[in-house]
Write a protein that holds these residues in place. Structure first.
Motif, short mmCIF file in Angstrom:
data_model
loop_
_atom_site.label_atom_id
_atom_site.label_comp_id
_atom_site.label_asym_id
_atom_site.label_seq_id
_atom_site.Cartn_x
_atom_site.Cartn_y
_atom_site.Cartn_z
N PHE A 3 94.25 10.60 48.70
CA PHE A 3 94.33 10.15 47.32
C PHE A 3 94.25 8.63 47.24
CE2 PHE A 3 96.72 8.57 43.71
CZ PHE A 3 96.11 9.24 42.68
N GLU A 4 94.99 7.96 48.10
CA GLU A 4 95.01 6.50 48.05
C GLU A 4 93.66 5.91 48.45
OE1 GLU A 4 97.68 2.74 49.53
OE2 GLU A 4 98.28 4.75 50.08
N ASN A 7 91.16 6.49 45.48
CA ASN A 7 91.50 5.88 44.20
C ASN A 7 92.02 4.46 44.31
OD1 ASN A 7 90.91 8.16 42.53
ND2 ASN A 7 92.66 9.13 43.49
N LEU A 15 94.58 5.90 36.37
CA LEU A 15 95.26 6.98 37.09
C LEU A 15 96.39 7.57 36.24
CD1 LEU A 15 95.39 5.30 40.58
CD2 LEU A 15 93.86 7.12 39.85
N GLN A 19 96.67 11.61 34.59
CA GLN A 19 97.82 12.51 34.68
C GLN A 19 98.42 12.81 33.31
OE1 GLN A 19 99.20 14.24 37.20
NE2 GLN A 19 97.54 13.56 38.50
N LEU A 57 103.18 6.31 43.41
CA LEU A 57 102.12 7.11 44.03
C LEU A 57 102.35 8.61 43.94
CD1 LEU A 57 99.47 6.39 45.33
CD2 LEU A 57 100.57 6.46 47.53
N PRO A 58 103.55 9.15 44.21
CA PRO A 58 103.72 10.61 44.08
C PRO A 58 103.47 11.15 42.68
CG PRO A 58 105.52 9.68 45.34
CD PRO A 58 104.72 8.53 44.79
N ARG A 61 99.69 11.10 42.03
CA ARG A 61 99.04 12.13 42.84
C ARG A 61 99.25 13.51 42.26
NH1 ARG A 61 100.74 10.27 48.53
NH2 ARG A 61 102.67 11.16 47.81
N ASP A 63 102.31 15.25 42.78
CA ASP A 63 103.14 16.00 43.71
C ASP A 63 104.16 16.89 42.99
OD1 ASP A 63 101.79 14.82 45.75
OD2 ASP A 63 103.41 13.49 46.36
#
Length: 70
Positions: A3-4, A7, A15, A19, A57-58, A61, A63
């Protein structure tokens, strides 16, 4: 992990919008101030400070979506 790499040139705002979060919602989930999110909104993911990047980040992503009991 990927992912990192995929992106890292996208901005945090892009981003976050992917989401479906507003800056206020993201700040609430991370227990940060909204102004902190708006300060890093225009930065690319690779330019975000590591302390905030590890928190954000989570959520970017997705998560948290893995734990939904379907």
């Amino acid at each position: 992990m990927f992912f990192e790499f995929r992106n890292r040139n996208n901005t945090v705002k892009e981003l976050r919008k992917n989401q479906g979060y507003t800056a206020q919602e993201l700040a609430f989930k991370l227990k940060l101030d909204t102004s902190c999110i708006t300060r890093i909104d225009h930065l690319k993911l690779k330019d975000v400070p590591p302390a905030i990047k590890s928190k954000i980040l989570p959520l970017l992503r997705g998560d948290h979506l893995d734990k939904i009991p379907w």
